[in-house]
Structures are given as structure tokens and as C-alpha cells.
Design an enzyme around this catalytic site. Structure first.
Site: not given
Ligand code: F6R
Length: 256
Positions: A67, A136
Site C-alpha cells: 500500500d 482492528n
Molecule cells: C502497512 C500495512 C498495514 C500494517 C498494519 C500494522 O503496509 O499494510 O496493514 O501492517 O497497520 O502496522 P504496525 O506494524 O505499525 O502495527
């Protein structure tokens, strides 16, 4: 589904890096699906270390990021382009032309989404997809909703995600409200998936992901349908899993 519980974040990150390394050893021209955020940072550090020690060669690897924020140019310090170059690409021998990240600043974002899907198809799909998870239950930026996207699309971020990601920005108002994200089918088409989660704030989402009913309100539950999925956790993220609630074919392993 295979669930592996490691003692802590460091050992989890090391195991994740070893999984990536073995994928590349077996298939040097692997297509990797990559995530950003806090969780994979330890894995990226370990991969850089392995590259420096001549244990891994990224020369033929192609990468596809999950993303990117809409409206941020590649050189913006909060863009996922910037994150990937800072935390991995600048330190390894991946070829620039083999790096694929959606362009969040594209003039025609719908066309950018279609082109991104095509680039994955052209490369013959993703061999190993690395995922993080939102508290979430989102994966990529596929947020809880009645309907989920199939392919790469422009998506609205939820309040919860904007709040969670505001830690990287000067203020919450600066967090983009939209992103381009791979869709659920794009993710589920990967040959193998490794989902990483660390810390107590992921425990509830992980519990639902591994044992809850499949629901678009917890997008990660759809991973239960994937034949080659490994959920790699630290003890805190695994703390709410009840072994009795896991399906019979689920392999559950606690590493000391
Ligand atoms: C990032 C992504 C998100 C993160 C998720 C967890 O490319 O696709 O889905 O993996 O928001 O983020 P962290 O690792 O910062 O808790």
C-alpha cells in the site's frame, strides 16, 4: 494454518527474516509482497544483516508493496516509498526496476490501481507475502467493512488507523485519509503468506484472526482460507489464543 509463537519481538523478527531468506535461496527470482509499519522493521534489519554477511542475494528479487498513502509523493518522509528505501532498499542489492510500490501521487489513481494489478500479474504473482495486522484486524489497508475490495483500489482509512498511524506524523491532521491498497484477492493469491504480529495491542485481533468466524469486519479472518499461511507472533500477541478454539488442522508451535 501454522501458528508459531516466538519468545519476543527479536526472535520473531529473526524467524521472519529466515523465512524470507529461505524463499530467496530456493527461488532467487522470487516476488516478495512487503509491508510497512512498525512490525516488520526488525525483520528488515535482520535481512540487511544477512545481506551484508553474504547470506542472501536480492539481485533477482522483485518486490511489491501492499500500500501507499494517497497524496504523498515518493520523497515525502512519511510515504511508504521513503520508508522502504530507508529501512531496506538502500541497504541491499535489489534492482531499482524490480521495486514496485503504488504511486500515491498519481494523477489518475484509478489507473494507477489497475496498472499495479497488471504489474503483479506480469511478474506471475507473489511468491511470499509478508503482512502486518492492524489492531482492528485490517491487512494492507483493507479496513473492517461490510464489503471488501477484491483488487488494488483507493480506500478510505478508518479513524482508528489514522489515530494509530499519527505516531509517525507531526499531527493527526497530517495523516492522509486515503490510500491505495492491494485488495483481498490480490493478497490471497500469493503462494505463501507470513503474517507478523507483536505486542498486546494486537492480541485481540490475532485471536479473532486464528479462531474467529470469517468476517469482513475483521479482514484478517479471510486468511483462514489460505492453504499456506503462517502466523508468526511474539508471546504478547499470542496471549489471547485459546488452543481449544483452533481448527483441527491448525499447527500450533511455541518456541522457547
Ligand atoms: C502497512 C500495512 C498495514 C500494517 C498494519 C500494522 O503496509 O499494510 O496493514 O501492517 O497497520 O502496522 P504496525 O506494524 O505499525 O502495527
Amino acid at each position: 494454518m501454522r501458528i508459531i509463537v516466538e519468545k519476543d519481538y527479536q526472535t520473531m523478527s529473526k524467524k521472519a527474516a529466515l523465512m524470507v531468506a529461505s524463499q530467496i535461496t530456493l527461488k532467487p527470482d522470487s516476488n516478495l509482497g512487503l509491508a510497512t509499519g512498525g512490525t516488520p522493521l526488525g525483520m528488515y534489519d535482520k535481512l540487511i544483516e544477512m545481506y551484508r554477511d553474504d547470506e542472501i542475494d536480492f539481485n533477482e528479487v522483485q518486490s511489491f508493496n501492499l500500500d501507499e498513502y494517497c497524496g504523498l509523493k515518493a520523497d515525502h518522509p512519511n510515504s511508504y516509498h521513503h520508508y522502504m528505501y530507508q529501512n531496506l532498499f538502500n541497504e541491499i542489492n535489489i534492482q531499482k526496476e524490480n521495486i514496485h510500490i503504488p504511486d500515491g501521487a498519481a494523477e489518475d489513481s484509478q489507473q494507477e490501481c489497475r496498472d499495479y494489478e497488471k504489474s503483479i500479474k506480469r511478474a506471475r504473482g507473489i511468491d511470499l507475502q509478508i503482512l502486518g495486522i492492524g489492531s482492528n484486524g485490517h491487512i494492507g489497508f483493507n479496513e473492517p467493512a461490510e464489503n471488501l475490495n477484491v483488487a488494488t483500489e483507493v480506500v478510505d482509512l478508518t479513524e482508528e488507523t489514522i489515530e494509530a498511524n499519527s505516531r509517525y506524523f507531526d499531527s493527526k491532521d497530517e495523516v492522509p485519509k486515503k490510500a491505495i491498497s492491494m485488495g483481498m484477492a490480490t493478497i490471497l493469491k500469493a503462494d505463501r503468506i507470513v503474517l507478523l504480529a507483536s505486542g498486546k495491542n494486537k492480541a485481540e485481533a490475532i485471536k479473532k484472526t486464528v479462531s474467529g468466524k470469517i468476517s469482513t469486519q475483521v479482514p484478517a479472518t479471510l486468511l483462514q482460507t489460505h492453504p499456506e499461511i503462517t502466523i508468526l507472533l511474539d508471546q504478547e500477541a499470542a496471549s489471547l489464543i485459546n488452543k481449544e478454539d483452533l481448527s483441527a488442522d491448525c499447527h500450533f508451535e511455541i518456541c522457547e
